[in-house]
Design an enzyme around this catalytic site. Structure first.
Site, PDB file in Angstrom:
ATOM      1  N   HIS B 450     -38.549  -5.118  17.192  1.00 38.72           N
ATOM      2  CA  HIS B 450     -37.925  -3.874  16.756  1.00 38.72           C
ATOM      3  C   HIS B 450     -37.578  -2.973  17.923  1.00 38.72           C
ATOM      4  O   HIS B 450     -36.616  -2.217  17.875  1.00 38.72           O
ATOM      5  CB  HIS B 450     -38.831  -3.180  15.745  1.00 38.72           C
ATOM      6  CG  HIS B 450     -38.794  -3.858  14.411  1.00 38.72           C
ATOM      7  ND1 HIS B 450     -39.875  -3.950  13.581  1.00 38.72           N
ATOM      8  CD2 HIS B 450     -37.779  -4.497  13.780  1.00 38.72           C
ATOM      9  CE1 HIS B 450     -39.532  -4.616  12.491  1.00 38.72           C
ATOM     10  NE2 HIS B 450     -38.272  -4.965  12.592  1.00 38.72           N
ATOM     11  N   ARG B 557     -24.532  16.112  12.516  1.00 34.11           N
ATOM     12  CA  ARG B 557     -25.790  16.448  11.835  1.00 34.11           C
ATOM     13  C   ARG B 557     -26.687  17.086  12.867  1.00 34.11           C
ATOM     14  O   ARG B 557     -27.048  16.442  13.853  1.00 34.11           O
ATOM     15  CB  ARG B 557     -26.459  15.185  11.289  1.00 34.11           C
ATOM     16  CG  ARG B 557     -25.597  14.402  10.333  1.00 34.11           C
ATOM     17  CD  ARG B 557     -26.409  13.265   9.711  1.00 34.11           C
ATOM     18  NE  ARG B 557     -25.544  12.431   8.895  1.00 34.11           N
ATOM     19  CZ  ARG B 557     -24.947  11.323   9.328  1.00 34.11           C
ATOM     20  NH1 ARG B 557     -25.155  10.913  10.565  1.00 34.11           N
ATOM     21  NH2 ARG B 557     -24.173  10.637   8.530  1.00 34.11           N
ATOM     22  N   ARG B 593     -22.445  20.942  11.295  1.00 34.17           N
ATOM     23  CA  ARG B 593     -23.059  21.311  10.017  1.00 34.17           C
ATOM     24  C   ARG B 593     -24.385  21.997  10.293  1.00 34.17           C
ATOM     25  O   ARG B 593     -25.199  21.493  11.073  1.00 34.17           O
ATOM     26  CB  ARG B 593     -23.303  20.067   9.156  1.00 34.17           C
ATOM     27  CG  ARG B 593     -23.899  20.421   7.792  1.00 34.17           C
ATOM     28  CD  ARG B 593     -24.099  19.204   6.932  1.00 34.17           C
ATOM     29  NE  ARG B 593     -25.190  18.360   7.453  1.00 34.17           N
ATOM     30  CZ  ARG B 593     -25.486  17.158   6.955  1.00 34.17           C
ATOM     31  NH1 ARG B 593     -24.771  16.650   5.961  1.00 34.17           N
ATOM     32  NH2 ARG B 593     -26.475  16.460   7.454  1.00 34.17           N
ATOM     33  N   GLU B 692     -20.717  19.100  -2.379  1.00 33.31           N
ATOM     34  CA  GLU B 692     -21.566  17.969  -2.749  1.00 33.31           C
ATOM     35  C   GLU B 692     -22.414  18.261  -3.980  1.00 33.31           C
ATOM     36  O   GLU B 692     -23.058  17.383  -4.520  1.00 33.31           O
ATOM     37  CB  GLU B 692     -22.469  17.573  -1.565  1.00 33.31           C
ATOM     38  CG  GLU B 692     -23.237  18.732  -0.979  1.00 33.31           C
ATOM     39  CD  GLU B 692     -23.879  18.424   0.366  1.00 33.31           C
ATOM     40  OE1 GLU B 692     -24.153  17.256   0.639  1.00 33.31           O
ATOM     41  OE2 GLU B 692     -24.104  19.372   1.150  1.00 33.31           O
ATOM     42  N   ASN B 715     -22.115  11.061  -0.509  1.00 39.33           N
ATOM     43  CA  ASN B 715     -23.426  10.452  -0.768  1.00 39.33           C
ATOM     44  C   ASN B 715     -24.213  11.293  -1.763  1.00 39.33           C
ATOM     45  O   ASN B 715     -24.714  10.788  -2.764  1.00 39.33           O
ATOM     46  CB  ASN B 715     -24.222  10.313   0.526  1.00 39.33           C
ATOM     47  CG  ASN B 715     -23.526   9.407   1.521  1.00 39.33           C
ATOM     48  OD1 ASN B 715     -22.511   8.806   1.190  1.00 39.33           O
ATOM     49  ND2 ASN B 715     -24.055   9.323   2.724  1.00 39.33           N
ATOM     50  N   ASP B 716     -24.312  12.589  -1.466  1.00 41.88           N
ATOM     51  CA  ASP B 716     -25.044  13.444  -2.391  1.00 41.88           C
ATOM     52  C   ASP B 716     -24.231  13.696  -3.656  1.00 41.88           C
ATOM     53  O   ASP B 716     -24.771  13.676  -4.750  1.00 41.88           O
ATOM     54  CB  ASP B 716     -25.410  14.770  -1.720  1.00 41.88           C
ATOM     55  CG  ASP B 716     -26.680  14.616  -0.900  1.00 41.88           C
ATOM     56  OD1 ASP B 716     -27.503  13.751  -1.268  1.00 41.88           O
ATOM     57  OD2 ASP B 716     -26.842  15.332   0.095  1.00 41.88           O
ATOM     58  N   ARG B 726     -30.074   7.715  -5.265  1.00 35.24           N
ATOM     59  CA  ARG B 726     -29.489   6.563  -4.577  1.00 35.24           C
ATOM     60  C   ARG B 726     -30.533   5.728  -3.862  1.00 35.24           C
ATOM     61  O   ARG B 726     -30.254   4.628  -3.405  1.00 35.24           O
ATOM     62  CB  ARG B 726     -28.387   7.002  -3.612  1.00 35.24           C
ATOM     63  CG  ARG B 726     -28.839   7.870  -2.475  1.00 35.24           C
ATOM     64  CD  ARG B 726     -27.623   8.291  -1.654  1.00 35.24           C
ATOM     65  NE  ARG B 726     -27.715   9.671  -1.253  1.00 35.24           N
ATOM     66  CZ  ARG B 726     -27.999  10.062  -0.016  1.00 35.24           C
ATOM     67  NH1 ARG B 726     -28.208   9.167   0.924  1.00 35.24           N
ATOM     68  NH2 ARG B 726     -28.067  11.329   0.282  1.00 35.24           N
ATOM     69  N   CYS B 763     -16.838  13.246   4.366  1.00 34.14           N
ATOM     70  CA  CYS B 763     -17.717  12.731   5.415  1.00 34.14           C
ATOM     71  C   CYS B 763     -18.831  11.857   4.875  1.00 34.14           C
ATOM     72  O   CYS B 763     -19.831  11.642   5.531  1.00 34.14           O
ATOM     73  CB  CYS B 763     -18.284  13.875   6.247  1.00 34.14           C
ATOM     74  SG  CYS B 763     -19.286  15.011   5.282  1.00 34.14           S
TER      75      CYS B 763
END
Ligand SMILES: Nc1ncnc2c1ncn2[C@@H]1O[C@H](COP(=O)(O)OP(=O)(O)OP(=O)(O)O)[C@@H](O)[C@H]1O
Ligand SMILES: [Mg+2]
Lengths: 208, 838
Positions: B450, B557, B593, B692, B715-716, B726, B763
């Protein structure tokens, strides 16, 4: 034959009987238990009395259900779930009825005892209320089979209960608080068997 | 979570037991007591209806365990059951364990497991442990595992079809899927004749050594056994879904075979391409000396372990969030496996036995339990799974350090260096500063470790498994490494250095050429220019995004600045970070954001409460308005970075006009303050908001009047519109952004925005989906912002479409009834790209 009114009278008198025998049951329980059986029964039936006076149940089944719920809620000791279940099953056996024939009364006790056995899982000679209730039922069934009249049936039931109650004296307790005492429980009468005998004796007094 | 009910004749005793339990669980396990009766003169007794009330107050479908003192407590509890529904009855267990020990043990186990039988076994074991303590006997405390599943229970046989088999991540998904069901589930690897393993134990499952082609048999017993088998079958036969596909690709990365050593070169495993030259910085994992000491009270030791595990879980959540911001969700999922190890009943049971039976102190017990598990992984034949031992060690060390109060060692690099270590754990790697780390070189480790995956994600050249005691070199020794060929040179001579430097340059030039091609602007076939921007989670990604052909950043972000630290970032620190990103972007726009966190991401300095529903809780702008000083500092930093750059700001999770106005008001105040202080900032900075939340959609026309642009967060939005989490695989299909309801919502937003004269970007992941691009283009979307790797494919799709075609497809798509139908339509209308990875 027992009308709804007479059944109610039985319960009402039971309250007085347990109040009068409060100290007696306490004394019995103090010998082999935690000295609360008299308190428990008195409290339970006093609450039953109060709850019944607030309601007007349409039939015997509904009335016995109120008795059951109140006992479960207020007795506090093992007698609570045990007698509570007794009356709960009894109420199912009497569902919708406003009077009971002799066979109905026997069926009521039979259902009630089945409830006690299911709940407490006691066997005969474990020194519990079952030792009074079970012979009482056997006697009542026999009397019913013989074609005895109603009065005789319950009289014989009460007599068998009394004998069963006394027979608990030499027994070694296998259930309940008394079982912690082991050998030392021998020589004392079981308080629960005593309160069960009172149940039947009062029935004779009120209905007979 | 499983609830616990204490029934006692005495209210005081019941409360006392509650106190003892809460002390260990910090109130995290739902616990209710029913003690005494309502008779002030004679309060001792039990009341079946009160027991019923207590059970109902903690009831969930996970179940309830009832512990009772004696006599009528049992009878009342049984009577109470009679008054509960049949379904509830089926999930309630009356437990004969001793009241106090049973309650503590049950609660502790309930914190880590939803398996009621397991919790019950723990409670019962409490008596065995006590007996052993007093009598010196050794009780058998094995986890009630798979072997307790009846042999005639329903079962399925499957063949493992994913490339690496049931290794950490698929195993984790397997275990968490199994864990959602009540049924007792076992799994056996027929191809290796293994014992049956508990399907809810990550370690037991992973150590089955199930590889591609192996045949496994899954057995389930219990009410929901059929559903459980179905879900597990789907999981296994689908090759563990997309996350797995991603790792296949990653693990299958075309790394050249290690070439024979050049003169003077050490050979290792090429783990991450690129050439690095620089001084070394040694990263030493000082072996932790585990103390052994006699113990007085095993329960104390066990309790300390619980606390350490809890703290470790917190750390891992923070680390996962950090890794998400730095290298993306897929690599960050590595830490999910660590979280699962921490909950593994087999591991916990092993530690439990060592503490209670062998009277080992917690540190030694933990270490020994972890070592046993590490050995089990090392024994596996599959090298890929052997590499998982490093993960278990990492997880074990984390807890050990917490137990011993050792502050985790971390390299603080004074100047850019090559990090050299015996081995690097994923946690170590994630914490490296990619700006300072030129390269990574380890003695052990592999390309599929990893740490290697993370290094590739971070773009750091790495060579693993060099051996030769390289970690014993002196600090500052110059090292050169070639990550693509797995070669390492110690103190390279000047000729070699020159050679390597020229290689590095030509490599860079090559990369440049590749990305120049990608940098062509996106044009539709009929010549319409479409703006393609990147979503990024930190300064590290800007260059990569530009190389992929991004024309700016459509979503920065900012969480990366706030995560994994104990104090919030200062205004200066933030200003510098935004400045740096905007500088790298040059003439391209940068949409920042504002902080978007909530109860799911622990920020110690925000002291956020754990919420039952963090996605419906205090997050995004709600949180920022609740802690205005955080927002204000961030806005000051953004404004200060704005002169000479094309910075825009947007607010997340807006659902009311009051919120957006309040946020704008703070922005206005901040501007006034800066003006008065004579600090320069861009007066015309655009201000936008994320759309959103369905509430914001309904108010789109009014919201549009407040801002300069919308950015749709699909997504949201999808999960809120569809009311489907989700992250919950059972409803994942619902939260699909291709759902017609979601597409129509997007259309509505675009329409309202354009009617109000503002522009709209998108986005979410949808923007980077080549199939969705056609529809979005047809709906009139102005700007697409996506994860950088998706950019080339999206540009290709756009270049093959005309606006007229796209509009026709979009119109038709909006009339369809299912998400599949929309996908089918786009595919059949000659979309040039299927969804297969390029
Ligand atoms: N399992 C049982 N089955 C049948 N009867 C029982 C059982 N346990 C106790 N009893 C009866 O209940 C009587 C005692 O009733 P009491 O109300 O005093 O309860 P208790 O034993 O004090 O309850 P607790 O368990 O709360 O201490 C006993 O004398 C016995 O007849
Ligand atoms: Mg008593």
């Amino acid at each position: 034959m027992v009308s709804q009114k007479k059944l109610r009278a039985w319960i009402e008198v039971l309250q007085k009987v347990y109040a009068e025998n409060r100290q007696y049951l306490i004394d019995l329980d103090s010998a082999i238990g935690d000295a609360d059986h008299g308190i428990n029964m008195d409290r339970g039936f006093t609450n039953v009395q109060a709850d019944l006076s607030k309601t007007d149940p349409p039939d015997i089944g509904a009335m016995l259900k109120t008795v059951a719920m109140t006992l479960i809620r207020t007795v506090g000791g093992a007698a609570g779930p045990l007698y509570g279940t007794f009356f709960l099953r009894a109420s199912t056996a009497c569902a919708g009825k406003t009077e009971l024939q002799a066979a109905d009364v026997v069926a009521m006790f039979e259902a009630g005892l089945a409830g006690v056995l299911q709940r407490g899982k006691a066997e005969l000679n474990d020194k519990t209320m079952v030792d009074a209730l079970s012979p009482a039922l056997v006697a009542m069934k026999r009397a019913l089979g013989n074609g005895s009249d109603f009065r005789q049936i319950i009289q014989q039931g009460a007599a068998a209960a009394e004998e069963g109650m006394k027979n608990t004296i030499p027994m070694l307790a296998k259930k309940g608080r008394a079982s912690y005492l082991g050998e030392r429980s021998i020589g004392h009468q079981d308080p629960g068997a005593t309160s069960s005998y009172l149940l039947l004796k009062t029935a004779v007094d009120v209905w007979g | 979570m499983i609830g616990i009910v204490i029934v006692s004749h005495s209210a005081k005793l019941a409360e006392g037991v509650r106190e003892l339990v809460d002390q260990m669980t910090k109130g995290r396990v739902p616990l209710a007591v029913s003690g005494g009766i309502e008779d002030p003169q004679h309060p001792i007794g039990t009341d079946a209806f009160d027991v019923q009330r207590a059970i109902e107050s903690v009831y969930s479908d996970d179940g309830v365990i009832v512990l009772m003192d004696l006599g009528s407590a049992l009878l009342s509890a049984e009577t109470a059951l009679e008054f509960l529904s049949e379904k509830q009855q089926g999930r309630i267990r009356l437990c004969e364990a001793p009241l106090v020990e049973g309650a503590v043990a049950a609660a502790v186990q309930a914190m880590v497991s939803n398996d009621i039988e397991l919790v019950l076994a723990e409670a019962r074991g409490a008596l065995t442990a006590k007996t052993a303590q007093l009598k010196g006997a050794a009780p058998d405390m094995t986890v009630p595992a798979a072997s307790t599943v009846a042999t005639d229970a329903p079962k399925i046989r499957l063949t493992v079809c994913n490339r690496h088999g049931l290794h950490a991540r698929p195993a984790a998904r397997f275990v968490s899927t199994a864990g959602r069901f009540q049924a007792r589930i076992s799994i056996q690897n027929l191809s290796r004749y293994t014992e049956t393993a508990n399907a809810k134990s990550i370690n037991q499952v992973a150590t089955l050594g199930a590889r591609e082609g192996h045949e496994i048999v899954i057995t389930a017993e219990g009410a929901d056994a059929p559903e459980a088998l179905k879900a597990l079958e789907t999981l296994v036969t689908s090759g563990f879904g997309e996350a797995e596909a991603a790792i296949e690709r990653d693990a299958g990365l075309q790394l050249p075979e290690a070439s024979p050593a050049d003169e003077g070169a050490l050979t290792g495993i090429p783990a991450s391409p690129g050439i690095a030259i620089g001084p070394i910085a040694l990263y030493r994992l000082a072996p932790i000396a585990v103390p052994e000491r006699p113990i007085e009270n095993p329960m104390n030791e066990w309790q300390r372990l619980q606390q350490a595990i809890e703290a470790a879980q917190k750390e891992l959540h923070a680390l996962r969030a950090l890794a998400t911001a730095q290298v993306g969700d897929y690599q960050a999922a590595i830490f999910d496996a660590h979280l699962l190890y921490l909950e593994d009943p087999a591991l916990l049971d092993a530690a439990h036995r060592r503490i209670f039976d062998r009277k080992m102190n917690v540190e030694a017990a933990w270490q020994s339990a972890v070592e046993k598990m590490v050995a089990a992984y090392r024994d596996l034949e599959d090298p890929y799974q052997q590499a998982r031992a490093a993960d278990v060690i990492d997880m074990g060390q984390r807890v050990l350090k917490l137990l011993m109060g050792v502050v985790p060692a971390s390299v603080v690099l004074a100047r850019p260096s090559i990090v050299v270590a015996a081995d690097l754990t994923p946690s170590d790697t994630a914490q490296l500063d990619p700006d300072k780390v030129l390269g990574i070189c380890t003695e052990f480790g592999s390309a599929t470790s990893h740490a290697a995956i993370l290094a590739r994600g971070m773009g750091i050249p790495a060579v693993m498994g060099v051996g030769m005691g390289i970690s014993r070199l002196a600090e500052e020794t110059t090292l050169a490494l070639d990550g693509a060929h797995g070669r390492v040179w110690v103190e390279p001579n000047s000729d070699l250095l020159a050679e390597l430097k020229s290689q590095r340059e030509s490599w860079a030039a090559e990369q440049q050429a590749v990305c120049n091609a990608g940098r062509q602007p996106a044009l539709t076939r009929d010549g319409r220019r479409i703006k393609i921007l990147a979503n990024i989670g930190g300064a590290v990604h800007v260059k990569g995004a530009l190389e992929q052909g991004a024309e700016g950043v459509g979503l920065l972000r900012t969480e990366f600045l706030f995560l994994a630290r104990v104090t919030p970032p200062s205004e200066d620190e933030q200003t510098a970070a935004y400045h740096r990103i905007a500088d790298t972007l040059g003439p391209h726009p940068l949409i920042i954001r504002t902080l978007d966190v909530g109860g799911d991401k622990p920020l110690p300095y925000l002291d956020l409460e754990v919420e039952a529903n963090p996605f419906l809780g205090l997050r995004g702008i709600r949180l920022c308005l609740d802690r205005p000083e955080i927002l204000k500092t961030q806005l000051r930093a953004i404004l200060r970075a704005s002169p000479g750059h094309r910075i825009k700001v947007m607010f997340p999770m807006v659902s009311t006009l009051t919120e957006i106005r309040a946020a704008k008001k703070i922005l206005a105040t901040t501007r006034d303050e800066l003006s008065r202080a004579g600090v320069p900032f861009e007066k015309n900075m655009e201000v936008g908001m994320m759309v959103e939340v369905p509430a914001a959609v309904a108010l789109a026309d009014q919201m549009a009047a407040e801002v300069d642009f919308f950015s749709i967060g699909t997504n949201d939005l999808s999960q809120y519109i569809m009311a489907a989490d989700r992250t919950n695989p059972r409803v994942q299909a619902l939260s699909d952004a291709f759902q017609p309801a979601v597409l129509r919502t997007i259309q509505y937003i675009i329409e309202r925005a354009h009617a109000a004269g503002i522009w709209v970007g998108l986005c979410g992941e949808l923007a980077g989906d080549p199939l969705a691009v056609t529809v979005l283009l047809g709906l009139g979307l102005d700007e697409f912002s996506m994860n950088p790797p998706a950019i080339p494919a999206v540009k290709r799709v756009l270049s093959k479409l005309t606006m007229v075609e796209a509009e026709a497809i979009a119109t038709a798509a909006l009339k369809l009834e299912t998400a599949e139908a929309v996908r089918e339509l786009v595919k059949s209308s000659g979309n040039p790209i299927s969804r297969k990875p390029a």
